[in-house]
Motif scaffolding. Structure first.
Motif, PDB file in Angstrom:
ATOM      1  N   PRO A 159       0.815  -1.230   0.000  1.00 40.66           N
ATOM      2  CA  PRO A 159       0.000   0.000   0.000  1.00 40.66           C
ATOM      3  C   PRO A 159       0.841   1.269   0.000  1.00 40.66           C
ATOM      4  O   PRO A 159       0.351   2.332  -0.387  1.00 40.66           O
ATOM      5  N   ASP A 160       2.110   1.176   0.441  1.00 38.96           N
ATOM      6  CA  ASP A 160       2.993   2.338   0.440  1.00 38.96           C
ATOM      7  C   ASP A 160       3.929   2.342  -0.759  1.00 38.96           C
ATOM      8  O   ASP A 160       4.965   3.013  -0.749  1.00 38.96           O
ATOM      9  N   LYS A 161       3.559   1.599  -1.793  1.00 39.06           N
ATOM     10  CA  LYS A 161       4.346   1.569  -3.017  1.00 39.06           C
ATOM     11  C   LYS A 161       4.319   2.927  -3.708  1.00 39.06           C
ATOM     12  O   LYS A 161       3.276   3.600  -3.768  1.00 39.06           O
ATOM     13  N   LEU A 162       5.468   3.347  -4.234  1.00 41.97           N
ATOM     14  CA  LEU A 162       5.524   4.569  -5.037  1.00 41.97           C
ATOM     15  C   LEU A 162       4.937   4.271  -6.414  1.00 41.97           C
ATOM     16  O   LEU A 162       5.382   3.352  -7.103  1.00 41.97           O
ATOM     17  N   VAL A 163       3.916   5.031  -6.781  1.00 40.05           N
ATOM     18  CA  VAL A 163       3.254   4.828  -8.072  1.00 40.05           C
ATOM     19  C   VAL A 163       3.331   6.118  -8.873  1.00 40.05           C
ATOM     20  O   VAL A 163       3.755   7.170  -8.373  1.00 40.05           O
ATOM     21  N   ALA A 164       2.939   6.041 -10.130  1.00 38.99           N
ATOM     22  CA  ALA A 164       3.047   7.219 -10.990  1.00 38.99           C
ATOM     23  C   ALA A 164       1.975   7.180 -12.061  1.00 38.99           C
ATOM     24  O   ALA A 164       1.412   6.122 -12.381  1.00 38.99           O
ATOM     25  N   ALA A 165       1.706   8.344 -12.610  1.00 34.75           N
ATOM     26  CA  ALA A 165       0.811   8.465 -13.752  1.00 34.75           C
ATOM     27  C   ALA A 165       1.532   9.253 -14.841  1.00 34.75           C
ATOM     28  O   ALA A 165       2.242  10.217 -14.554  1.00 34.75           O
ATOM     29  N   LYS A 166       1.358   8.813 -16.077  1.00 31.94           N
ATOM     30  CA  LYS A 166       1.883   9.545 -17.224  1.00 31.94           C
ATOM     31  C   LYS A 166       0.711  10.207 -17.937  1.00 31.94           C
ATOM     32  O   LYS A 166      -0.233   9.530 -18.345  1.00 31.94           O
ATOM     33  N   TYR A 167       0.786  11.525 -18.059  1.00 31.74           N
ATOM     34  CA  TYR A 167      -0.298  12.293 -18.664  1.00 31.74           C
ATOM     35  C   TYR A 167       0.152  12.844 -20.024  1.00 31.74           C
ATOM     36  O   TYR A 167       1.238  13.418 -20.135  1.00 31.74           O
ATOM     37  N   TYR A 168      -0.700  12.692 -21.028  1.00 28.68           N
ATOM     38  CA  TYR A 168      -0.407  13.176 -22.377  1.00 28.68           C
ATOM     39  C   TYR A 168      -1.514  14.134 -22.813  1.00 28.68           C
ATOM     40  O   TYR A 168      -2.692  13.801 -22.718  1.00 28.68           O
ATOM     41  N   GLN A 169      -1.105  15.311 -23.296  1.00 29.65           N
ATOM     42  CA  GLN A 169      -2.067  16.314 -23.738  1.00 29.65           C
ATOM     43  C   GLN A 169      -1.638  16.866 -25.091  1.00 29.65           C
ATOM     44  O   GLN A 169      -0.610  17.536 -25.207  1.00 29.65           O
ATOM     45  N   ARG A 170      -2.406  16.572 -26.110  1.00 29.26           N
ATOM     46  CA  ARG A 170      -2.099  17.097 -27.447  1.00 29.26           C
ATOM     47  C   ARG A 170      -2.303  18.608 -27.479  1.00 29.26           C
ATOM     48  O   ARG A 170      -3.267  19.126 -26.923  1.00 29.26           O
ATOM     49  N   LEU A 171      -1.397  19.310 -28.181  1.00 31.58           N
ATOM     50  CA  LEU A 171      -1.438  20.771 -28.213  1.00 31.58           C
ATOM     51  C   LEU A 171      -1.574  21.342 -29.612  1.00 31.58           C
ATOM     52  O   LEU A 171      -1.772  22.549 -29.759  1.00 31.58           O
ATOM     53  N   GLY A 172      -1.447  20.519 -30.653  1.00 29.39           N
ATOM     54  CA  GLY A 172      -1.478  21.027 -32.017  1.00 29.39           C
ATOM     55  C   GLY A 172      -0.074  21.211 -32.571  1.00 29.39           C
ATOM     56  O   GLY A 172       0.921  20.956 -31.896  1.00 29.39           O
ATOM     57  N   SER A 173       0.025  21.676 -33.799  1.00 30.67           N
ATOM     58  CA  SER A 173       1.326  21.812 -34.453  1.00 30.67           C
ATOM     59  C   SER A 173       2.095  23.049 -34.005  1.00 30.67           C
ATOM     60  O   SER A 173       3.319  23.094 -34.078  1.00 30.67           O
ATOM     61  N   THR A 174       1.388  24.083 -33.544  1.00 33.59           N
ATOM     62  CA  THR A 174       2.036  25.307 -33.063  1.00 33.59           C
ATOM     63  C   THR A 174       1.550  25.592 -31.651  1.00 33.59           C
ATOM     64  O   THR A 174       0.348  25.591 -31.390  1.00 33.59           O
ATOM     65  N   ILE A 175       2.493  25.834 -30.732  1.00 38.30           N
ATOM     66  CA  ILE A 175       2.132  26.021 -29.339  1.00 38.30           C
ATOM     67  C   ILE A 175       2.682  27.340 -28.810  1.00 38.30           C
ATOM     68  O   ILE A 175       3.650  27.891 -29.341  1.00 38.30           O
TER      69      ILE A 175
END
Length: 597
Positions: free
Chosen positions: A226-242
Motif C-alpha cells: 500500500p505504500d508503493k511509489l506509483v506514478a501516472a503519465k499524462y499526455y495532452q495534445r497541443l497542435g502543431s504550433t504552441i
C-alpha cells in the motif's frame, strides 16, 4: 599644428594603444555573431543525411566582411580602436550593440522510460529515445486516431517566461509524470487505473488529458504494497504550433513537463511512425524576462541508435538503455546483429536532431494552433452496440494438426529444450519436463479472485458486446458468466532438469476437440478462443506480462494453476483435449481430457 582631420587621426593612433588581446576578442565576437545569425536553413536541409561517421549536419556561416571606404584605411582602424577602448565593443562592430538574447537555452532529449535527461550525441546532436510503452499503452483505439511516438524533449534555460514552438509535421504534445505514494491518495490511484479512452474529456482531475497511463515508481517495494511509489503519465495534445507561459506556479515550471511528437499516421509499425518525422523541422523560440527572444530550428532525421539491453531485477522485463551512437545496420550482417544481441547490444529506431539555424529573432511561425484548450483534441471512444451478435459455435474454428506422438493422457511428462534467457537477461538454454496433471470445472471464480483481476473487463465493469460476439460469452462485474459457459482450472508442473537457470514461458495453452487420425496426424478444432486469464503464484496484476513467465533455477520444480473459460458443451465432450504450447518455441503437446464433470 595643422587642422587636417587625417593628421589628427594619425596622432590619435600614435597616442592610443589597444591591449594586445583586443583584436583577438573583437575577431572572436565577430565570428560568433556571424555563425549564430547567418545560418541558411534551406541550404542545410537540402544536404544529404549524415553518414554514421558524421552524425550532425553543420551549418554554413556567411563570411564576415567590412566594407572599405575611400577614407584612409588606417584612420578607420584608429577610430575603431579608440571607440573600443572608450565605449566598448558594442559600438565598434555593427550589430554587437543590438539588444538580442544569447543562445543560452538548450533543447535536450528526455527519456520517459527512465525519467532522465539523455546524453547528447557527437557534435551536439540531440538523440531522442522512443518509449515503446507510450505507443503500446494507447491500445487499438489510439492506433486508429494517432500515435504518441515517444520522442520527447525538455527546454532548459534561465529567465524564460514564454515558449513558442512549431513542428511542420504532425503535432506536439505535453507530457507530465506524477509520482506519489499509493496510500497517500488511493482515490487518485483508482482513477488512474480505471481511466479508459471512453473517459476522455469527462469531468474530474483527468478531464484535460488525451491519454493517461499508470506506472510504478522505482522504490524497491512490491507492487501490492500500500505504500508503493506509483506514478501516472499524462499526455495532452497541443497542435502543431504552441504558445506556453513559463512561471513559478506548479505545472508551469520548465522542470514540470516535456514536449513530444504525435502523428496522425495510423495502422503502421513503430518504425514507420518514427519515419513520419524524418526530415521534419522543429522551431523553438524562448522569450526572456528582459523582452529578448532566441530561436532555434532543429532538423529531425530518422536513424538506428545503439542501445544496451539492461536486465531487470527479479526476472522482470528487460529495459533498453539508449547510447548516443548512430549505427549503420546496412553495414552489419545478420551474424553481427545476433552476436551483438548475445552481448547485450541492440538498436532503437528513433530520431536525432541537429541545430540547422539559430538567431535572436522572434517566433516566425504565427499564433498557437489552439490558444485555449477547452477539451482534449482526441475524441472519446464510443463503444457501439452490435445489433446482430453472431452466435459462437464451439468446434467451428480449425485448430492445429497434431502428431499422434504428441498426444498423451493427463499426468504424462514430456521434455522439451527451451532456449531463452536467465534472470539477468543473458542467453540460456535448459531442458524442461512438463505435465498437465488436472483439469476441473468451477462453479465460480477461484477463492481470493474477483472480476477485477480479469484483464478483459471494460470500464463498465463487464465485457463488451464485441467480446461476446468474438468469444461467445460475457463476464459481468460480479464474475457471472453467460449461461452455458464455465470456468476451468488447469494444473501444471514444470521442472528445470538442466544446470542452467532459465526464465521460461510456463503459462499458456488452450482447449481443442480431437478429430480422427489420418496418417499419423490428428486434426483439431478450437474449443476456447481466449488465453490464460489468471495464474496462481503470481503476485502482480494479470496485465503484467510476467504472468506468463517464471524464473526456474537448476533442479527447481514449479507447480501452478491456470484459469480458462470453456463452453459446457465442449466440457461434456469425450474428445476434449488441452494443448500445452510454449511460446515461440513452436512446441505443442496435447493431453486427452475427455468430459469434465
Amino acid at each position: 599644428m595643422t587642422n587636417d582631420p587625417l593628421n589628427r587621426y594619425q596622432s590619435m593612433m600614435r597616442e592610443a594603444k589597444a591591449p594586445d588581446h583586443l583584436p583577438d576578442k573583437v575577431l572572436q565576437q565577430a565570428r560568433t555573431q556571424a555563425n549564430a545569425s547567418a545560418t541558411d536553413y534551406e541550404h542545410s536541409s537540402a544536404d544529404a543525411k549524415p553518414r554514421v561517421s558524421s552524425r550532425a549536419a553543420s551549418a554554413t556561416p556567411r563570411s564576415f566582411s567590412v566594407k572599405r571606404s575611400r577614407f584612409k584605411g588606417y584612420a578607420v582602424a584608429a577610430c575603431l580602436a579608440v571607440l573600443a577602448l572608450t565605449v566598448g565593443l558594442s559600438l565598434a562592430l555593427p550589430g554587437l550593440g543590438k539588444k538580442t538574447a544569447p543562445f543560452d537555452f538548450s533543447v535536450q532529449a528526455y527519456g520517459a522510460s527512465t525519467d532522465t535527461i539523455l546524453s547528447m550525441g557527437a557534435n551536439g546532436t540531440i538523440i531522442f529515445d522512443v518509449d515503446d510503452l507510450q505507443m503500446m499503452s494507447a491500445g487499438q483505439y489510439q492506433q486508429q486516431v494517432g500515435t504518441y511516438v515517444g520522442c520527447q524533449l525538455r527546454i532548459e534555460g534561465s529567465d524564460i517566461v514564454r515558449i513558442q514552438a512549431n513542428i511542420d509535421r504532425g503535432e506536439l504534445y505535453r507530457y507530465t509524470r506524477d509520482e506519489f505514494v499509493k496510500s497517500s491518495d488511493p482515490e487518485r490511484w483508482a482513477d488512474i487505473l480505471t481511466w479508459k479512452q471512453t473517459k476522455i474529456g469527462e469531468e474530474g482531475p483527468l478531464a484535460s488529458y488525451d491519454l493517461v497511463h499508470a506506472d510504478l515508481g522505482d522504490d524497491g517495494k512490491d507492487r501490492n504494497d500500500p505504500d508503493k511509489l506509483v506514478a501516472a503519465k499524462y499526455y495532452q495534445r497541443l497542435g502543431s504550433t504552441i504558445d506556453v507561459a513559463v512561471n513559478d506556479q506548479e505545472g508551469s515550471r520548465l522542470s514540470d513537463y516535456c514536449f513530444g511528437l504525435w502523428t496522425n499516421q495510423t495502422g503502421a509499425t513503430l518504425d514507420s511512425m518514427v519515419d513520419a518525422f524524418d526530415g521534419a523541422k522543429l522551431t523553438i523560440t524562448v522569450e526572456k524576462t528582459d523582452g529578448t527572444s532566441s530561436t532555434k530550428v532543429i532538423k529531425l532525421t530518422a536513424a538506428d541508435v545503439r542501445a544496451n539491453i539492461i536486465p531487470a531485477e527479479n526476472g522482470g522485463n528487460r529495459t533498453l538503455q539508449l547510447v548516443p551512437e548512430i549505427v549503420d545496420l546496412s553495414a552489419k550482417s545478420d551474424e553481427d546483429i545476433q552476436n551483438d544481441y548475445a552481448n547485450g547490444i541492440t538498436t532503437i529506431h528513433t530520431l536525432y536532431g541537429t541545430i540547422a539555424e539559430q538567431n535572436g529573432e522572434s517566433f516566425p511561425c504565427g499564433e498557437a494552433s489552439y490558444p485555449t484548450l477547452e477539451k482534449p483534441l482526441t475524441e472519446p471512444l464510443v463503444i457501439e452496440p452490435i445489433a446482430d451478435v453472431p452466435t459462437y459455435e464451439p468446434g467451428t474454428v480449425p485448430g492445429p494438426d497434431l502428431e499422434t506422438s504428441a498426444i498423451s493422457d493427463l499426468g504424462t511428462t514430456y521434455t522439451m529444450e527451451y532456449s531463452g534467457v536467465n534472470a539477468n537477461r543473458e542467453p540460456a538454454s535448459a531442458s524442461l519436463e512438463s505435465a498437465i496433471t488436472k483439469v476441473e470445472r468451477l462453479d465460480a471464480l477461484p477463492e481470493g479472485m474477483s472480476a477485477a483481476d480479469i484483464p478483459y473487463l471494460y470500464p463498465e465493469g463487464k465485457t463488451s458486446d464485441e467480446w461476446l460476439a468474438r468469444n461467445g460469452y460475457s463476464i459481468d462485474a460480479d464474475g457471472t458468466l453467460t449461461p452455458g459457459y464455465s470456468y476451468v482450472m488447469v494444473s501444471k508442473t514444470v521442472t528445470n532438469t538442466s544446470d542452467q537457470q532459465v526464465d521460461a514461458q510456463v503459462a499458456s495453452g488452450y482447449f481443442v476437440a480431437l478429430g480422427e487420425e489420418d496418417n499419423g496426424t490428428v486434426a483439431t478444432t478450437y474449443q476456447s478462443l481466449t488465453e490464460v486469464m489468471w495464474r496462481s503464484n503470481h503476485d502482480g496484476p494479470v496485465w503484467d506480462s510476467r504472468m506468463y513467465y517464471e524464473t526456474l533455477d537448476p533442479g527447481e520444480t514449479f507447480t501452478f494453476q491456470m484459469l480458462f473459460v470453456v463452453s459446457d458443451e465442449a466440457l461434456n465432450s469425450s474428445n476434449l483435449a488441452f494443448v500445452s504450447e510454449t511460446g515461440n518455441m513452436g512446441f505443442k503437446h496435447a493431453y486427452r481430457v475427455g468430459a469434465v464433470n
